[in-house]
Design an enzyme around this catalytic site. Structure first.
Site, PDB file in Angstrom:
ATOM      1  N   LYS A 254     -13.688 -30.202   8.906  1.00 22.35           N
ATOM      2  CA  LYS A 254     -12.977 -30.560  10.031  1.00 22.35           C
ATOM      3  C   LYS A 254     -13.079 -32.315  10.042  1.00 22.35           C
ATOM      4  CE  LYS A 254     -15.820 -28.336  12.419  1.00 22.35           C
ATOM      5  NZ  LYS A 254     -16.593 -27.643  13.360  1.00 22.35           N
ATOM      6  N   THR A 286     -14.362 -34.295  24.462  1.00 19.98           N
ATOM      7  CA  THR A 286     -14.254 -33.386  23.345  1.00 19.98           C
ATOM      8  C   THR A 286     -15.818 -32.651  22.904  1.00 19.98           C
ATOM      9  OG1 THR A 286     -15.279 -35.487  22.102  1.00 19.98           O
ATOM     10  CG2 THR A 286     -12.970 -35.519  22.102  1.00 19.98           C
ATOM     11  N   GLY A 288     -17.574 -29.774  22.300  1.00 20.69           N
ATOM     12  CA  GLY A 288     -17.481 -28.268  22.237  1.00 20.69           C
ATOM     13  C   GLY A 288     -16.067 -28.177  21.376  1.00 20.69           C
ATOM     14  N   THR A 289     -15.514 -29.083  20.914  1.00 21.57           N
ATOM     15  CA  THR A 289     -14.333 -28.930  20.143  1.00 21.57           C
ATOM     16  C   THR A 289     -14.706 -28.241  18.608  1.00 21.57           C
ATOM     17  OG1 THR A 289     -14.856 -31.260  19.021  1.00 21.57           O
ATOM     18  CG2 THR A 289     -12.952 -30.780  20.498  1.00 21.57           C
ATOM     19  N   GLY A 290     -15.752 -28.415  18.167  1.00 21.45           N
ATOM     20  CA  GLY A 290     -15.946 -27.780  16.817  1.00 21.45           C
ATOM     21  C   GLY A 290     -16.162 -26.097  17.159  1.00 21.45           C
ATOM     22  N   CYS A 291     -17.086 -25.901  18.401  1.00 23.20           N
ATOM     23  CA  CYS A 291     -17.403 -24.461  18.593  1.00 23.20           C
ATOM     24  C   CYS A 291     -16.011 -23.607  18.918  1.00 23.20           C
ATOM     25  CB  CYS A 291     -18.192 -24.425  19.803  1.00 23.20           C
ATOM     26  SG  CYS A 291     -19.693 -25.358  19.537  1.00 23.20           S
TER      27      CYS A 291
HETATM   28  N1  LIG Z   1      -9.670 -36.269  19.923  1.00 24.49           N
HETATM   29  C1  LIG Z   1      -9.157 -35.301  19.073  1.00 24.49           C
HETATM   30  N2  LIG Z   1      -7.996 -35.055  19.261  1.00 24.49           N
HETATM   31  C2  LIG Z   1      -7.255 -34.034  18.535  1.00 24.49           C
HETATM   32  N3  LIG Z   1      -8.039 -33.016  17.921  1.00 24.49           N
HETATM   33  C3  LIG Z   1      -9.497 -33.206  17.714  1.00 24.49           C
HETATM   34  C4  LIG Z   1     -10.114 -34.591  18.522  1.00 24.49           C
HETATM   35  N4  LIG Z   1     -11.358 -34.420  17.989  1.00 24.49           N
HETATM   36  C5  LIG Z   1     -11.503 -33.280  17.281  1.00 24.49           C
HETATM   37  N5  LIG Z   1     -10.417 -32.757  17.347  1.00 24.49           N
HETATM   38  C6  LIG Z   1     -10.074 -31.495  16.406  1.00 24.49           C
HETATM   39  O1  LIG Z   1     -11.330 -30.754  16.769  1.00 24.49           O
HETATM   40  C7  LIG Z   1     -11.597 -29.803  15.698  1.00 24.49           C
HETATM   41  C8  LIG Z   1     -13.393 -30.077  15.693  1.00 24.49           C
HETATM   42  O2  LIG Z   1     -13.443 -31.225  15.032  1.00 24.49           O
HETATM   43  P1  LIG Z   1     -14.889 -32.038  14.862  1.00 24.49           P
HETATM   44  O3  LIG Z   1     -14.703 -32.793  16.091  1.00 24.49           O
HETATM   45  O4  LIG Z   1     -14.642 -32.779  13.695  1.00 24.49           O
HETATM   46  O5  LIG Z   1     -15.714 -30.906  14.682  1.00 24.49           O
HETATM   47  P2  LIG Z   1     -17.203 -30.819  15.808  1.00 24.49           P
HETATM   48  O6  LIG Z   1     -16.571 -30.811  17.064  1.00 24.49           O
HETATM   49  O7  LIG Z   1     -17.650 -29.498  15.030  1.00 24.49           O
HETATM   50  O8  LIG Z   1     -17.881 -31.950  15.620  1.00 24.49           O
HETATM   51  C9  LIG Z   1     -10.883 -30.211  14.495  1.00 24.49           C
HETATM   52  O9  LIG Z   1     -10.013 -29.338  14.520  1.00 24.49           O
HETATM   53  C10 LIG Z   1     -10.294 -31.605  14.845  1.00 24.49           C
HETATM   54  O10 LIG Z   1      -9.227 -31.883  14.030  1.00 24.49           O
HETATM   55  C1  LIG Z   2     -25.443 -24.725  21.864  1.00 20.70           C
HETATM   56  C2  LIG Z   2     -24.550 -25.853  21.257  1.00 20.70           C
HETATM   57  N1  LIG Z   2     -23.876 -25.190  20.149  1.00 20.70           N
HETATM   58  C3  LIG Z   2     -23.095 -25.894  19.465  1.00 20.70           C
HETATM   59  C4  LIG Z   2     -22.802 -27.396  19.838  1.00 20.70           C
HETATM   60  C5  LIG Z   2     -21.784 -28.059  18.848  1.00 20.70           C
HETATM   61  O1  LIG Z   2     -20.886 -28.912  19.841  1.00 20.70           O
HETATM   62  P1  LIG Z   2     -19.400 -29.481  19.269  1.00 20.70           P
HETATM   63  O2  LIG Z   2     -18.680 -28.252  19.085  1.00 20.70           O
HETATM   64  O3  LIG Z   2     -19.203 -30.449  20.278  1.00 20.70           O
HETATM   65  O4  LIG Z   2     -20.066 -29.886  17.896  1.00 20.70           O
HETATM   66  C6  LIG Z   2     -23.542 -27.830  20.912  1.00 20.70           C
HETATM   67  N2  LIG Z   2     -23.178 -29.013  21.299  1.00 20.70           N
HETATM   68  N3  LIG Z   2     -24.269 -26.946  21.651  1.00 20.70           N
HETATM   69 MG   LIG Z   3     -16.114 -31.891  18.034  1.00 23.91          MG
END
Ligand SMILES: Nc1ncnc2c1ncn2[C@@H]1O[C@H](COP(=O)(O)OP(=O)(O)O)[C@@H](O)[C@H]1O
Ligand SMILES: Cc1ncc(COP(=O)(O)O)c(N)n1
Ligand SMILES: [Mg+2]
Length: 577
Positions: A254, A286, A288-291
Site C-alpha cells: 500500500k 485516515t 484505520g485505513t489499512g485495517c
Molecule cells: N489520504 C488518502 N486518500 C486516499 N486513499 C488513501 C489515503 N491514505 C491511505 N489511502 C489508501 O488506504 C489504504 C491504506 O493505505 P496506507 O495508509 O498506506 O496503509 P496503513 O493504513 O496500513 O498504514 C491504501 O489503499 C491507500 O491507497
Molecule cells: C489495534 C490496532 N490495529 C491496527 C492498527 C493499524 O491502524 P491503521 O490501519 O491506521 O494502520 C491500529 N492503529 N490499531
Molecule cells: Mg493508513
C-alpha cells in the site's frame, strides 16, 4: 525501529529453502491468476481507471476469470451469510483494528466475528498503551468462532507475539477457511509501533505461506524485506516480488505513506505487477485505513469475489468512506477515524424524510367544524386535546367556512400539531394545505385527481385517498398516493349519504391495496377491536370523528380509544403477526 536480530531473523526465514517448499504442503495452492484477468488488468492499468467499471462488469459476467479457489464458493448461489473472522487488536479509539473490521464488514453486508489479540489504549493522538491478550485465550476465541461459524475468510491484524502467530496459523490450517488475508500490522498510520519486529520471522515462516493476500504498508514492506528502503513505485514493485517469495498468493504493497497525490498500491500476483491508483483525499481522518482496506477485501472475498475484483471493490469502498469522513470532527489529535457506516446515516436520513410512516395512521383524528361549534371549541383546541389524548395524525375537515377563515384556522392547527410532533393534513383543499404548510391533503374520489395533486404539491407532501374498492386503491397507488382511507365501515351520522362497505369490504380494499390503509366510518371504542383484531397486515389504524370530537372530554375519549387500539396491536405483536 528494526534491530539487527530481527533483520537476521527475516534473512534466516528468507533464505531457508524449506520456506519456499512450504507452499507444497499448504492447502492454499497458488493457482496462477487467470491469464485473461491479468492481461485485461494490465491493459486497464496502462489505460487508467475508467476501464475499472468495465473490468468489474466483465468479471461479474464471466467465471472464466474468476479465481478457481472461489468459483465453487456457495456464496455465489447466495446460500449462506458471508462470514469473516477478524483476528486483531482492539482500538479504544474505535477507528482501527477490530472496531474498523466490524464496521467495514457491516457496511459491506458481511457478518464479522472476532478474536481479540490485544487491547490498545489508543486515540486520535496515537497509541498510549498495549495489553496483550494471553495466547491461550486467543486460541480459545479462535476455537469458539471456528467451531461454530462457517467462516469464509480470516483476516489478521495485530498479532503481538510469535506464539500467537503460530496459534493463528494452526487454526487456519485446521479449519480450512476459504481465504486468509494477512495485514502485517507493525506500525499504525500514526507512526506508533504496535507489534515489535521480533515476530517478523515467525510471521514469514508460519503465516505468509498460508496467506492468499498480505497487505503491508510502506514501513511494513520495508521490514519484510530486511529493512531495505522503500520510497517509490519501483521499490514497491521489487518489495512485492520479494515478499511474494515468502509464500502469499498475492501481495498488496500500500502506498498511502508516500506523499504523491496519486496514491498507488502495487498488487503482485506472482507474475504481473498491477498499479491500483486512487486520488489522495485531503483529510486528517485516515486512522484505520489499512485495517479497513484489509477487512473490506476479506468481506468481498467472503461474498465470493475473486481476488482482484475484491481488492478493487474494497478500494472503491475505502475511497468513498474517506470522502464521507473528511468533515468528521472526532477527537483532538491529528489522526481522526473513518466514517465506515456513512451509508447508514443516509438511510436514517432517508427514513426521516419518508413522507409517511404507516404507523402514524394508528389513531387518525378527523375534525368536524359542526361539532366544534356545538361544543364551543376552536379547531386548534380540539386538535390539541386529541393529540394530547394520543391521536397520531390529524385531518382538518371544513366544508362551510370561507377560505380566509379556514386558512386562519388551519395555520393555528398546523402550529399545534407540529408543536406536539404529529402530521396534519387538510381535507380536499390543496390551496389551504400549501398556504398553511400542512403536511399534505386527503382527497375523496370526486376531489382533485391524485396525479394532479402530486404534481402541484411535489414529492414531499402526503396524499391520502378515500377508496371503497381495491381498484380505487390500485389507481391511487399508481397516481402517487401515500395511504388509503377506506370506508365507511359502519353507518355514520357524520356522512349520512355515505355508502358503507362493512368489514369485508374494508378487508378487500386492504388485500388489494399496495399502500397502507386506515379504516373510517362509524368507528368507536366499542367496535375498534372487532375491526383490528384479525385485520390484514396493511391496516395500520382507524380514522375517527364523532367518537373524539362529539364528546365533552376529547382527551379522555381519545385516550380510551388509544388504549384499546394499542391492546389489539400488542396482542398481535405477541402472536408474531
Ligand atoms: N489520504 C488518502 N486518500 C486516499 N486513499 C488513501 C489515503 N491514505 C491511505 N489511502 C489508501 O488506504 C489504504 C491504506 O493505505 P496506507 O495508509 O498506506 O496503509 P496503513 O493504513 O496500513 O498504514 C491504501 O489503499 C491507500 O491507497
Ligand atoms: C489495534 C490496532 N490495529 C491496527 C492498527 C493499524 O491502524 P491503521 O490501519 O491506521 O494502520 C491500529 N492503529 N490499531
Ligand atoms: Mg493508513
Amino acid at each position: 525501529m528494526l534491530t539487527q536480530a530481527s533483520i537476521d531473523g527475516i534473512a534466516a526465514a528468507y533464505s531457508s529453502s524449506a520456506l519456499v517448499d512450504l507452499r507444497k504442503f499448504t492447502r492454499l495452492k497458488p493457482p496462477p491468476p487467470p491469464a485473461a484477468a491479468a492481461l485485461f488488468l494490465k491493459a486497464r492499468t496502462e489505460m487508467g481507471d475508467p476501464l475499472k467499471a468495465e473490468f468489474l462488469q466483465q468479471q461479474g459476467q464471466s467465471n472464466a476469470m474468476a479465481d478457481p479457489l472461489l468459483t465453487e464458493n456457495p456464496l455465489k448461489q447466495g446460500k449462506k451469510v458471508p462470514c469473516v473472522l477478524s483476528v486483531a487488536g482492539s482500538d479504544s479509539g474505535g477507528g482501527a483494528g477490530i472496531q474498523a473490521d466490524m464496521k467495514a464488514c457491516a457496511a459491506l453486508g458481511v457478518y464479522c466475528t472476532t478474536a481479540i489479540t490485544a487491547v490498545t489504549a489508543q486515540n486520535t493522538v496515537g497509541v498510549q498503551g498495549i495489553h496483550c491478550v494471553p495466547e491461550d485465550f486467543v486460541e480459545q476465541q479462535l476455537q469458539s468462532v471456528l467451531s461454530d461459524f462457517d467462516i469464509d475468510v480470516v483476516k489478521t491484524g495485530m498479532l503481538p507475539s510469535s506464539r500467537m502467530v503460530k496459534i493463528v496459523a494452526t487454526a487456519v490450517r485446521d479449519y480450512r477457511v476459504r481465504a486468509l488475508v494477512v495485514d502485517p500490522v507493525m506500525v499504525a498510520t500514526s507512526g506508533d509501533e504496535l507489534v515489535g519486529p521480533a515476530i517478523l520471522g515467525v510471521l514469514c515462516k508460519e503465516l505468509l505461506p498460508l496467506a492468499d493476500l498480505v497487505t503491508p504498508n510502506i514501513p511494513e514492506a520495508s521490514a519484510l524485506i530486511g529493512g531495505k528502503c522503500v520510497s517509490n513505485i519501483p521499490d514497491m514493485r521489487e518489495a512485492a516480488a520479494v515478499i511474494h517469495q515468502l509464500g502469499p498468493r498475492y501481495v498488496l504493497v500500500k502506498g498511502g505513506h508516500l506523499t504523491s497525490n496519486d496514491i498507488v498500491d502495487i498488487l503482485y500476483d506472482g507474475k504481473d505487477w498491477h498499479e491500483l491508483h486512487s486520488l489522495r483525499e485531503e483529510t486528517h481522518n485516515t486512522h484505520g485505513t489499512g485495517c479497513t482496506l484489509a477487512s473490506s477485501i476479506a468481506a468481498e472475498l467472503a461474498k465470493g469475489a475473486a481476488m482482484l475484483p475484491a481488492i478493487l471493490a474494497a478500494k472503491e469502498y475505502l475511497s468513498i468512506v474517506l470522502k464521507h469522513s473528511k468533515k468528521l470532527m472526532i477527537g483532538k489529535g491529528p489522526q481522526g477515524p473513518l466514517n465506515h457506516l456513512y451509508g447508514l446515516a443516509n438511510l436514517v436520513d432517508m427514513t426521516n424524510q419518508m413522507r409517511l410512516n404507516p404507523r402514524d395512521l394508528m389513531l387518525y383524528a378527523v375534525t368536524d367544524s359542526d361539532m366544534n361549534r356545538r361544543w364551543h371549541r376552536s379547531s386548534s383546541e380540539a386538535v390539541r386535546a386529541a393529540v394530547e389524548g394520543g391521536a397520531t395524525i390529524v385531518q382538518l375537515r371544513e366544508k362551510e367556512a370561507e377560505s380566509r377563515e379556514f386558512l386562519t384556522d388551519a395555520e393555528a392547527c398546523v402550529e399545534v400539531a407540529h408543536q406536539l410532533g404529529v402530521r396534519l393534513l387538510i381535507n380536499d383543499r390543496l390551496d389551504i394545505a400549501m398556504a398553511c404548510n400542512a403536511d399534505g391533503v386527503h382527497l375523496g374520489q370526486s376531489d382533485m385527481p391524485v396525479s394532479v395533486a402530486r404534481a402541484i404539491l411535489g414529492p414531499k407532501k402526503i396524499i391520502g385517498v378515500s377508496c371503497k374498492t381495491p381498484e380505487q386503491a390500485q389507481e391511487a397507488w399508481k397516481a402517487g398516493a401515500d395511504y388509503i382511507g377506506s370506508g365507511g365501515v359502519y353507518p355514520t351520522k357524520t356522512k349520512k349519504d355515505n355508502k358503507t362497505i362493512g368489514l369485508s369490504g374494508l378487508y378487500d380494499v386492504c388485500k388489494g391495496s399496495p399502500l397502507p390503509v386506515v379504516a373510517i366510518g362509524g368507528i368507536s371504542a366499542a367496535n375498534v377491536e372487532e375491526i383490528l383484531r384479525s385485520c390484514p397486515v396493511n391496516l395500520f389504524g382507524v380514522a375517527v370523528v364523532s367518537c373524539l370530537f362529539d364528546q365533552p372530554d376529547i382527551r379522555a375519549a381519545t385516550a380510551n380509544l388509544h388504549s384499546k387500539i394499542l391492546k389489539v396491536f400488542n396482542t398481535q405483536r405477541a402472536e408474531g403477526r
